[in-house]
Design an enzyme around this catalytic site. Structure first.
Site, short mmCIF file in Angstrom:
data_model
loop_
_atom_site.label_atom_id
_atom_site.label_comp_id
_atom_site.label_asym_id
_atom_site.label_seq_id
_atom_site.Cartn_x
_atom_site.Cartn_y
_atom_site.Cartn_z
N ASP A 49 11.92 36.19 -26.71
CA ASP A 49 10.63 36.77 -26.33
C ASP A 49 9.79 35.75 -25.56
O ASP A 49 9.33 34.76 -26.13
CB ASP A 49 9.86 37.19 -27.59
CG ASP A 49 8.52 37.82 -27.23
OD1 ASP A 49 8.50 39.03 -26.95
OD2 ASP A 49 7.49 37.09 -27.20
N TYR A 54 3.37 32.26 -20.83
CA TYR A 54 3.90 31.10 -21.56
C TYR A 54 4.37 29.99 -20.62
O TYR A 54 4.72 28.90 -21.07
CB TYR A 54 5.06 31.51 -22.49
CG TYR A 54 4.75 32.56 -23.52
CD1 TYR A 54 3.44 32.97 -23.76
CD2 TYR A 54 5.76 33.18 -24.25
CE1 TYR A 54 3.15 33.96 -24.70
CE2 TYR A 54 5.47 34.16 -25.19
CZ TYR A 54 4.17 34.55 -25.40
OH TYR A 54 3.90 35.53 -26.33
N LYS A 83 6.34 39.68 -20.32
CA LYS A 83 5.09 40.46 -20.40
C LYS A 83 4.22 40.20 -19.17
O LYS A 83 4.25 39.08 -18.63
CB LYS A 83 4.28 40.05 -21.65
CG LYS A 83 5.13 39.93 -22.90
CD LYS A 83 4.32 39.54 -24.13
CE LYS A 83 5.23 39.25 -25.32
NZ LYS A 83 5.65 37.86 -25.45
N HIS A 116 0.76 42.72 -21.99
CA HIS A 116 0.49 41.68 -22.99
C HIS A 116 -0.74 42.01 -23.87
O HIS A 116 -0.69 41.84 -25.08
CB HIS A 116 0.29 40.34 -22.27
CG HIS A 116 0.67 39.15 -23.09
ND1 HIS A 116 1.23 38.01 -22.55
CD2 HIS A 116 0.57 38.90 -24.42
CE1 HIS A 116 1.45 37.12 -23.52
NE2 HIS A 116 1.06 37.64 -24.66
N1 LIG Z 1 2.12 39.35 -27.73
C1 LIG Z 1 1.30 38.41 -28.06
O1 LIG Z 1 0.08 38.45 -27.79
C2 LIG Z 1 1.81 37.22 -28.81
C3 LIG Z 1 0.92 36.29 -29.37
C4 LIG Z 1 1.44 35.22 -30.07
C5 LIG Z 1 2.82 35.09 -30.21
N2 LIG Z 1 3.67 35.99 -29.63
C6 LIG Z 1 5.15 35.86 -29.74
O2 LIG Z 1 5.50 35.74 -31.11
C7 LIG Z 1 6.23 34.53 -31.31
C8 LIG Z 1 5.99 33.97 -32.70
O3 LIG Z 1 4.63 33.75 -32.94
P1 LIG Z 1 3.96 32.28 -33.01
O4 LIG Z 1 4.75 31.36 -32.17
O5 LIG Z 1 2.51 32.43 -32.69
O6 LIG Z 1 4.03 31.88 -34.53
P2 LIG Z 1 5.07 31.91 -35.76
O7 LIG Z 1 6.42 32.30 -35.31
O8 LIG Z 1 4.41 32.69 -36.83
O9 LIG Z 1 5.06 30.40 -36.23
C9 LIG Z 1 5.53 29.36 -35.41
C10 LIG Z 1 5.14 28.02 -36.05
O10 LIG Z 1 5.81 27.87 -37.31
C11 LIG Z 1 6.69 26.75 -37.24
N3 LIG Z 1 7.93 27.17 -37.92
C12 LIG Z 1 8.83 28.09 -37.47
N4 LIG Z 1 9.81 28.29 -38.37
C13 LIG Z 1 9.53 27.49 -39.41
C14 LIG Z 1 10.18 27.24 -40.64
N5 LIG Z 1 11.30 27.87 -40.98
N6 LIG Z 1 9.62 26.34 -41.49
C15 LIG Z 1 8.50 25.68 -41.16
N7 LIG Z 1 7.83 25.88 -40.00
C16 LIG Z 1 8.34 26.77 -39.13
C17 LIG Z 1 6.88 26.42 -35.78
O11 LIG Z 1 7.06 25.03 -35.58
P3 LIG Z 1 8.40 24.42 -34.87
O12 LIG Z 1 8.52 25.03 -33.51
O13 LIG Z 1 8.10 22.97 -34.82
O14 LIG Z 1 9.54 24.76 -35.80
C18 LIG Z 1 5.53 26.86 -35.20
O15 LIG Z 1 4.56 25.84 -35.39
C19 LIG Z 1 5.71 33.64 -30.17
O16 LIG Z 1 6.52 32.51 -29.93
C20 LIG Z 1 5.68 34.62 -29.04
O17 LIG Z 1 6.98 34.84 -28.53
C21 LIG Z 1 3.18 37.06 -28.94
#
Ligand SMILES: NC(=O)c1ccc[n+]([C@@H]2O[C@H](COP(=O)([O-])OP(=O)(O)OC[C@H]3O[C@@H](n4cnc5c(N)ncnc54)[C@H](OP(=O)(O)O)[C@@H]3O)[C@@H](O)[C@H]2O)c1
Length: 280
Positions: A49, A54, A83, A116
């Site tokens: 994704d 990004y 997106k 988005h």
């Molecule tokens: N559509 C939208 O508006 C929107 C907004 C936000 C996000 N997104 C999408 O959703 C995806 C996920 O959301 P997000 O990146 O905001 O947050 P998330 O997946 O909830 O959390 C990511 C964070 O948690 C850490 N992490 C991941 N797995 C872990 C584990 N097993 N143990 C400990 N820490 C862990 C990562 O660090 P490390 O990388 O250091 O492991 C990072 O700091 C994004 O990457 C993006 O593709 C979409």
């Protein structure tokens, strides 16, 4: 219920989308994002994704092409989401933004193209452009992100195609039950962004208890809860061990009581922006 990292859910147009994918928000363009995508695909992930916003579509495209070669896959084996960003919304500007994303990704098509954010006064024209992109076969499915029920109702009044997916912030402190039910009733699949609350939920006591009971991590419990709720999930990590950990959620099951305990953690708490009140 998916039983393997490569299991896919059938979207409302028949396209199959893996239940669990890698998010790459904040994964840096270049080595960081490329290593993460390659590690994920090597580990068995089949969905990535990204988004124009990004600034890592080039790296994602390069890594996907390399991983396809290295792992004996074909393009059809991998599901790529991107997106259209807010400043590009509108009919012609979305068509142009899509072409730019395609150039950066250097792929012949994307699997899923999303709006988005629901930019007021713009998202219906943007959707018309996505419908055209879909009809031309350049995106295998189209959908939205950060749409509340009222945005969807408004969009559905004037659209030809029902979005296949709505990608929203969703985690144990923002369970989105009303939206989940509404989307289910319209054939729109909900997809969780920030499933781990951007890492903020990983020390939660109630979640730790459930994790200990199953001999799994809190991250794994949350991702399993998504899947058992019928929600597609895309945890982000750039760390190989955590990428593997997050994909390893198909060998245990949460019982009804675990599910209920997690559902009750809802506080309608957002770590990201509010789709009814954003200014970007
Ligand atoms: N559509 C939208 O508006 C929107 C907004 C936000 C996000 N997104 C999408 O959703 C995806 C996920 O959301 P997000 O990146 O905001 O947050 P998330 O997946 O909830 O959390 C990511 C964070 O948690 C850490 N992490 C991941 N797995 C872990 C584990 N097993 N143990 C400990 N820490 C862990 C990562 O660090 P490390 O990388 O250091 O492991 C990072 O700091 C994004 O990457 C993006 O593709 C979409």
């Amino acid at each position: 219920m998916p039983s393997h990292l490569q299991d896919a859910v059938t979207l409302n147009n028949g396209v199959k989308m893996p239940w669990l994918g890698l998010g790459v928000y904040q994964a840096k363009e270049g080595d960081e994002v490329e290593q993460a995508v390659q590690a994920a695909i090597r580990h068995g992930y089949r969905s990535i994704d990204t988004a124009a916003a990004y600034h890592n579509e080039e790296g994602v495209g390069r890594a996907v092409r390399q991983a396809i070669k290295d792992n004996g896959l074909s393009r059809e084996d991998v599901f790529i989401t991107t997106k259209v960003w807010n400043s590009e919304q509108g009919y012609e500007s979305t068509l142009a933004a899509f072409e730019k994303s395609m150039d950066r990704l250097n792929l012949d098509y994307v699997d899923l193209y999303l709006i988005h954010w629901p930019v007021k006064g713009k998202y219906k024209e943007t959707w018309r452009a996505l419908e055209r992109i879909y009809q031309e076969g350049k995106a295998k499915a189209i959908g939205v992100s950060n749409f509340q029920i009222h945005h969807l109702e408004d969009l559905l009044k004037d659209s030809e195609i029902v979005p296949a997916v709505n990608q929203v912030e969703l985690h144990p402190e923002l369970t989105q039950k009303d939206l989940l039910e509404y989307c289910g009733s319209k054939g729109i699949r909900l997809e969780a962004w920030s499933p781990l609350g951007q890492g903020n939920l990983l020390n939660h006591e109630a979640l730790k208890e459930i994790a200990d009971k199953h001999g799994k991590s809190v991250a794994q419990v949350i991702l399993r809860w998504d899947l058992q709720n019928g929600v597609i999930t895309i945890p982000k990590s750039v760390n190989k061990e955590r990428i593997a950990e997050n994909g390893n959620v198909f060998d245990f099951e949460l019982d009804a009581q675990d599910m209920e305990v997690i559902d009750r953690l809802n506080r309608n708490r957002r770590f990201g922006s509010d789709p009814d009140n954003f200014n970007f």
